[in-house]
Design a protein around this motif. Structure first.
Motif, short mmCIF file in Angstrom:
data_model
loop_
_atom_site.label_atom_id
_atom_site.label_comp_id
_atom_site.label_asym_id
_atom_site.label_seq_id
_atom_site.Cartn_x
_atom_site.Cartn_y
_atom_site.Cartn_z
N SER A 19 0.82 -1.20 0.00
CA SER A 19 0.00 0.00 0.00
C SER A 19 0.87 1.26 0.00
O SER A 19 1.79 1.41 0.79
N GLY A 20 0.57 2.17 -0.94
CA GLY A 20 1.29 3.43 -1.05
C GLY A 20 2.51 3.40 -1.96
O GLY A 20 3.04 4.44 -2.30
N ARG A 21 2.96 2.24 -2.36
CA ARG A 21 4.13 2.13 -3.26
C ARG A 21 3.68 2.18 -4.71
O ARG A 21 2.61 1.70 -5.06
N PRO A 22 4.51 2.73 -5.60
CA PRO A 22 4.18 2.67 -7.03
C PRO A 22 4.31 1.23 -7.54
O PRO A 22 5.27 0.54 -7.22
N LEU A 23 3.33 0.81 -8.33
CA LEU A 23 3.25 -0.59 -8.78
C LEU A 23 3.07 -0.69 -10.28
O LEU A 23 2.50 0.19 -10.91
N LYS A 24 3.51 -1.81 -10.82
CA LYS A 24 3.17 -2.25 -12.17
C LYS A 24 2.07 -3.29 -12.00
O LYS A 24 2.25 -4.29 -11.32
N ILE A 25 0.94 -3.04 -12.62
CA ILE A 25 -0.25 -3.88 -12.45
C ILE A 25 -0.55 -4.59 -13.77
O ILE A 25 -0.66 -3.94 -14.80
N SER A 26 -0.68 -5.91 -13.72
CA SER A 26 -1.07 -6.70 -14.89
C SER A 26 -2.38 -7.41 -14.57
O SER A 26 -2.48 -8.09 -13.54
N ILE A 27 -3.36 -7.27 -15.46
CA ILE A 27 -4.66 -7.90 -15.25
C ILE A 27 -4.95 -8.81 -16.43
O ILE A 27 -4.92 -8.38 -17.58
N ASN A 28 -5.21 -10.08 -16.13
CA ASN A 28 -5.53 -11.08 -17.15
C ASN A 28 -7.03 -11.04 -17.40
O ASN A 28 -7.83 -11.40 -16.54
N LYS A 29 -7.42 -10.59 -18.59
CA LYS A 29 -8.83 -10.47 -18.96
C LYS A 29 -9.35 -11.73 -19.64
O LYS A 29 -10.52 -11.81 -19.98
N GLY A 30 -8.50 -12.71 -19.89
CA GLY A 30 -8.92 -13.95 -20.54
C GLY A 30 -8.66 -13.90 -22.04
O GLY A 30 -8.49 -12.83 -22.62
N ARG A 31 -8.61 -15.04 -22.67
CA ARG A 31 -8.37 -15.17 -24.11
C ARG A 31 -7.14 -14.40 -24.57
O ARG A 31 -7.17 -13.65 -25.55
#
Length: 82
Positions: A19-31
């Motif tokens: 919490s509070g740290r800069p992040l790289k976010i990857s979200i798997n939406k499928g297919r």
């Protein structure tokens, strides 16, 4: 379905430490659709956590469950240079 790697309580503790740290976010939406964002964790709740997305015109916030993190639908990595 992927093998469970951590419990819900471990996932909550992991999110609280990020919490509070800069992040790289990857979200798997499928297919074979994976969407990547830069952002931070905005708030932590008992069942979900919210992400503040930066540098995207269409999305400002996302909400994710802890099971999304456990199953691998959401991946969070800290940024090294920030």
């Amino acid at each position: 379905m992927r093998k469970k790697t951590m419990s819900i309580d471990e996932a909550k503790r992991h999110i609280e430490t990020l919490s509070g740290r800069p992040l790289k976010i990857s979200i798997n939406k499928g297919r074979k659709k994976i969407v990547k964002y830069d952002g931070t964790i905005a708030a932590v709740y008992p069942s979900v956590f919210t992400l503040n997305i930066k540098n995207d015109k269409n999305i400002n916030f996302l909400s994710c469950t802890y099971s999304d993190l456990i199953c691998g639908q959401v991946s969070l990595k800290t940024m090294q240079n920030a």
